[in-house]
Design a protein around this motif. Structure first.
Motif, PDB file in Angstrom:
ATOM      1  N   LEU A   1       1.146  -1.029   0.008  1.00 14.47           N
ATOM      2  CA  LEU A   1       0.000  -0.173   0.208  1.00 14.47           C
ATOM      3  C   LEU A   1       0.585   1.306   0.051  1.00 14.47           C
ATOM      4  N   SER A   2       2.252   1.157   1.384  1.00  9.75           N
ATOM      5  CA  SER A   2       2.676   1.945   0.917  1.00  9.75           C
ATOM      6  C   SER A   2       3.082   2.649  -0.610  1.00  9.75           C
ATOM      7  N   LYS A   3       3.761   1.401  -1.389  1.00  2.32           N
ATOM      8  CA  LYS A   3       3.962   1.777  -2.827  1.00  2.32           C
ATOM      9  C   LYS A   3       3.168   2.640  -3.288  1.00  2.32           C
ATOM     10  N   ARG A   4       1.672   1.757  -3.448  1.00  3.73           N
ATOM     11  CA  ARG A   4       0.893   2.478  -3.772  1.00  3.73           C
ATOM     12  C   ARG A   4       0.845   3.985  -4.079  1.00  3.73           C
ATOM     13  N   LEU A   5       1.113   3.971  -3.008  1.00  4.73           N
ATOM     14  CA  LEU A   5       0.530   4.948  -2.433  1.00  4.73           C
ATOM     15  C   LEU A   5       1.753   6.559  -3.026  1.00  4.73           C
ATOM     16  N   GLU A   6       3.115   5.785  -2.391  1.00  4.86           N
ATOM     17  CA  GLU A   6       4.199   6.321  -3.187  1.00  4.86           C
ATOM     18  C   GLU A   6       4.229   6.882  -3.994  1.00  4.86           C
ATOM     19  N   GLU A   7       3.481   5.935  -5.160  1.00  6.85           N
ATOM     20  CA  GLU A   7       3.314   6.926  -6.273  1.00  6.85           C
ATOM     21  C   GLU A   7       2.238   8.360  -6.603  1.00  6.85           C
ATOM     22  N   ILE A   8       1.194   8.044  -6.141  1.00  8.50           N
ATOM     23  CA  ILE A   8       0.189   8.575  -6.001  1.00  8.50           C
ATOM     24  C   ILE A   8       0.724  10.267  -5.626  1.00  8.50           C
ATOM     25  N   ARG A   9       1.545  10.204  -4.899  1.00  8.16           N
ATOM     26  CA  ARG A   9       1.760  11.623  -3.859  1.00  8.16           C
ATOM     27  C   ARG A   9       1.878  13.005  -4.559  1.00  8.16           C
ATOM     28  N   GLU A  10       2.834  12.463  -6.201  1.00  8.32           N
ATOM     29  CA  GLU A  10       2.619  14.222  -6.752  1.00  8.32           C
ATOM     30  C   GLU A  10       1.222  13.951  -7.497  1.00  8.32           C
ATOM     31  N   HIS A  11       0.821  13.843  -7.881  1.00  6.87           N
ATOM     32  CA  HIS A  11      -0.767  13.871  -8.272  1.00  6.87           C
ATOM     33  C   HIS A  11      -1.051  15.516  -7.783  1.00  6.87           C
ATOM     34  N   PRO A  12      -1.392  16.138  -9.761  1.00 11.04           N
ATOM     35  CA  PRO A  12      -1.485  17.798  -8.909  1.00 11.04           C
ATOM     36  C   PRO A  12      -2.820  17.559  -8.217  1.00 11.04           C
ATOM     37  N   HIS A  13      -3.694  16.747  -7.893  1.00 13.97           N
ATOM     38  CA  HIS A  13      -4.789  17.009  -7.471  1.00 13.97           C
ATOM     39  C   HIS A  13      -4.586  16.472  -5.832  1.00 13.97           C
ATOM     40  N   ILE A  14      -3.336  15.278  -5.656  1.00 10.26           N
ATOM     41  CA  ILE A  14      -3.591  14.714  -4.329  1.00 10.26           C
ATOM     42  C   ILE A  14      -2.716  15.820  -3.069  1.00 10.26           C
ATOM     43  N   LEU A  15      -2.658  16.235  -2.441  1.00 15.08           N
ATOM     44  CA  LEU A  15      -2.526  16.972  -1.628  1.00 15.08           C
ATOM     45  C   LEU A  15      -1.455  16.679  -1.317  1.00 15.08           C
ATOM     46  N   GLU A  16      -2.113  15.019   0.212  1.00 19.55           N
ATOM     47  CA  GLU A  16      -0.739  14.328   0.941  1.00 19.55           C
ATOM     48  C   GLU A  16      -1.671  13.160   0.735  1.00 19.55           C
ATOM     49  N   VAL A  17      -0.539  12.209   1.227  1.00 23.08           N
ATOM     50  CA  VAL A  17      -1.098  11.512   1.624  1.00 23.08           C
ATOM     51  C   VAL A  17      -0.809  10.658   3.126  1.00 23.08           C
ATOM     52  N   ARG A  18      -2.107  10.161   3.640  1.00 24.44           N
ATOM     53  CA  ARG A  18      -1.656   9.505   5.200  1.00 24.44           C
ATOM     54  C   ARG A  18      -1.809   8.499   5.590  1.00 24.44           C
ATOM     55  N   GLN A  19      -0.549   7.714   5.585  1.00 16.36           N
ATOM     56  CA  GLN A  19      -0.442   6.163   6.161  1.00 16.36           C
ATOM     57  C   GLN A  19      -0.282   5.712   7.388  1.00 16.36           C
ATOM     58  N   CYS A  20      -0.940   4.972   7.953  1.00 17.16           N
ATOM     59  CA  CYS A  20      -0.685   4.033   9.427  1.00 17.16           C
ATOM     60  C   CYS A  20      -1.378   2.234   9.068  1.00 17.16           C
ATOM     61  N   GLY A  21      -0.272   1.623   8.864  1.00 20.71           N
ATOM     62  CA  GLY A  21      -0.797   1.099   8.875  1.00 20.71           C
ATOM     63  C   GLY A  21      -1.298   0.132   7.445  1.00 20.71           C
ATOM     64  N   LEU A  22      -2.543  -0.125   7.615  1.00 22.14           N
ATOM     65  CA  LEU A  22      -3.424  -0.843   6.385  1.00 22.14           C
ATOM     66  C   LEU A  22      -4.752   0.803   6.299  1.00 22.14           C
ATOM     67  N   ILE A  23      -3.864   1.177   7.376  1.00 17.27           N
ATOM     68  CA  ILE A  23      -5.146   3.121   6.847  1.00 17.27           C
ATOM     69  C   ILE A  23      -4.492   3.724   6.476  1.00 17.27           C
ATOM     70  N   ALA A  24      -5.198   4.383   5.310  1.00 20.81           N
ATOM     71  CA  ALA A  24      -4.777   5.252   4.433  1.00 20.81           C
ATOM     72  C   ALA A  24      -5.715   6.867   4.573  1.00 20.81           C
ATOM     73  N   GLY A  25      -5.233   7.466   3.776  1.00 21.82           N
ATOM     74  CA  GLY A  25      -6.239   8.800   3.898  1.00 21.82           C
ATOM     75  C   GLY A  25      -5.488   9.656   2.994  1.00 21.82           C
ATOM     76  N   ILE A  26      -6.328   9.850   1.681  1.00 22.70           N
ATOM     77  CA  ILE A  26      -5.563  10.606   0.445  1.00 22.70           C
ATOM     78  C   ILE A  26      -6.397  11.818   0.510  1.00 22.70           C
ATOM     79  N   GLU A  27      -5.690  13.246   0.565  1.00 22.78           N
ATOM     80  CA  GLU A  27      -6.602  14.354   0.800  1.00 22.78           C
ATOM     81  C   GLU A  27      -6.304  15.069  -0.718  1.00 22.78           C
ATOM     82  N   ILE A  28      -7.112  15.014  -1.731  1.00 28.46           N
ATOM     83  CA  ILE A  28      -7.491  15.803  -2.560  1.00 28.46           C
ATOM     84  C   ILE A  28      -7.669  17.324  -2.651  1.00 28.46           C
ATOM     85  N   THR A  29      -7.328  17.906  -4.129  1.00 28.57           N
ATOM     86  CA  THR A  29      -7.187  19.315  -3.458  1.00 28.57           C
ATOM     87  C   THR A  29      -7.806  20.078  -5.031  1.00 28.57           C
TER      88      THR A  29
END
Ligand SMILES: *Cc1c(COP(=O)(O)O)cnc(C)c1O
Length: 433
Positions: free
Chosen positions: A338-366
């Motif tokens: 999951l970390s790897k997948r989130l890392e790949e989207i981190r730079e996306h223009p509409h992704i402000l931040e990705v936050r992860q703790c274990g198998l919990i993730a939040g993807i904040e859009i902007t």
């Protein structure tokens, strides 16, 4: 009854939680009616299958209709479904207490108090804290310290400690004497006379869920524990969301080897099958309620379905599966994936931040990152994206503009890919580029 009649009756008769009902009842709105579940999938009235990407709101652990939990409930059903825990006891409730405590070897948590849901698990811890101090020489300790953006449930007591104004709602100004602080640093500036009034501190360890999956700095929990010990203030951990493997360990506080005075468990306790909660506490707290009946030290609090046998049987099966399927051992590779997948989207223009703790993730859009232009809350962009993701076979719910990924723990890496892909496709479709 056919499904269109059912949906009609739903709109005629029902009132859903956290739901603007005018929009729900709009003739154009066809709610999803979930009729069946199997593993990580849920099936709608139209026979469409969806991946349950938020574990039916943070509850399900090993998938739906798991044979071990199903048969444990069925077996208990043959014996008896419910008997009172006031003045009686029952085998599954006793066995579950032993199993729960065995998950915390060496811990000073030694007593289990059952209730029905996360809010009542919190309520129990709060009432025990306040009554403990009041009858053990410190009636002045009657303030509960909680954190900004915290969420501890919806009953008046639990809501009065919440740090999210929207959810405090009509509980504003009512409930416990509480004191909100924003972080650890704020503790240091509390005057001594204020500190001496504090009965307990309550926190969602490692990650605040309803705040939008916000992480506490590493080591913060340990520092908080040290502060609590220094001032003899109870530490209440709300692990209603984080308990039972979500963070990669059985309990979030085990990441920082913290010793709480109260541990509140609910959502995943039964694997997400039945409403049951537990508040664990120490011998010290327990002893503070002992005495002759006429001394009035008893804990007069409880609910009709306390120690419900079906719930406890489901919870026992839930824990059994952790052993049989090596659930925790298998988690680390999924978390990394999951970390790897989130890392790949981190730079996306509409992704402000990705936050992860274990198998919990939040993807904040902007709306845009540079310059930073967030979506207004009223635009409901997070909700729109999640709704849109249904087209791609994914069910989840956001917290405002934060898309939530919190799948059952038996999810596969391929299914994690499906979830991230579906959400990102929905972001692409709706946020434009
Ligand atoms: C869901 C939740 C609660 C409330 O639990 P209910 O069962 O909905 O009453 C409390 N605390 C946290 C951290 C939660 O996620």
């Amino acid at each position: 009854m056919n499904f269109s009649t059912l949906v009609e009756l739903d709109k005629k008769n029902l009132w859903h939680p956290f739901t603007p009902m005018e929009a729900w009842c709009d003739p154009e709105h066809e709610p999803l009616c979930l009729v069946k579940g199997e593993g990580v999938y849920l099936e709608s009235q139209h026979g469409t299958r969806y991946l349950d990407a938020n574990s039916s709101i943070w509850a399900n652990l090993h998938g739906h209709a798991h044979p071990t939990i199903n048969s444990a409930i069925a077996k208990q059903l043959e014996l008896v479904s419910h008997t009172s825990f006031l003045g009686f006891t029952n085998p599954p409730a006793i066995e579950l207490s032993e199993q729960l405590l065995s998950l915390l070897p060496g811990s000073s948590l030694q007593k289990v108090f059952y209730s029905d849901n996360g809010s009542t698990a919190i309520e129990t811890a709060l009432r025990m804290s306040l009554q403990y101090w009041s009858q053990n020489g410190h009636p002045e300790k009657d303030v509960i310290l909680s954190f900004d953006r915290a969420y501890h449930g919806d009953t008046l007591g639990a809501a009065s400690l919440g740090g999210i104004p929207l959810f405090r709602g009509s509980a504003s100004g009512l409930g416990y004497k509480s004191h909100l602080i924003s972080n650890l640093e704020a503790l240091e500036s509390l005057p001594a006379d204020r500190i001496s009034q504090i009965a307990a501190v309550i926190i969602e360890p490692l990650i605040q869920g309803s705040a939008g999956m916000r992480l506490w700095p590493k080591g913060m929990l340990k520092q908080l524990e040290i502060w609590c010990r220094k001032h003899d203030i109870f530490l209440i951990l709300d692990e209603v969301m984080t308990g039972f493997g979500r963070t990669g360990k059985m309990f979030a506080h085990q990441h920082e080897e913290v010793e709480p005075d109260f541990l509140c468990l609910a959502k995943g306790l039964t694997g997400g099958y039945l409403p049951l909660a537990a508040t664990l506490t120490t011998q010290r707290v327990f002893d503070g309620f002992l005495g002759k009946v006429e001394e009035g030290r008893t804990f007069y609090y409880g609910h009709t379905y306390t120690g419900n046998a079906l719930g406890c049987a489901a919870a026992l099966a839930n824990l059994q599966i952790f052993g049989e399927e090596n659930t925790l051992e298998k988690l680390s590779s999924k978390i990394e994936h999951l970390s790897k997948r989130l890392e790949e989207i981190r730079e996306h223009p509409h992704i402000l931040e990705v936050r992860q703790c274990g198998l919990i993730a939040g993807i904040e859009i902007t709306r845009s990152k540079q310059p930073l232009v967030p979506y207004e809350a009223a635009e409901l962009m997070g909700a729109k994206v999640c709704l849109h993701a249904r087209q791609y076979g994914i069910l989840t719910r956001p917290v405002l503009n934060t898309l939530v990924i919190m799948p059952p723990l038996n999810i596969t890496c391929e299914q994690i890919d499906l979830i991230v892909k579906a959400l990102m496709q929905s972001v692409e479709d709706l946020c434009g580029n």
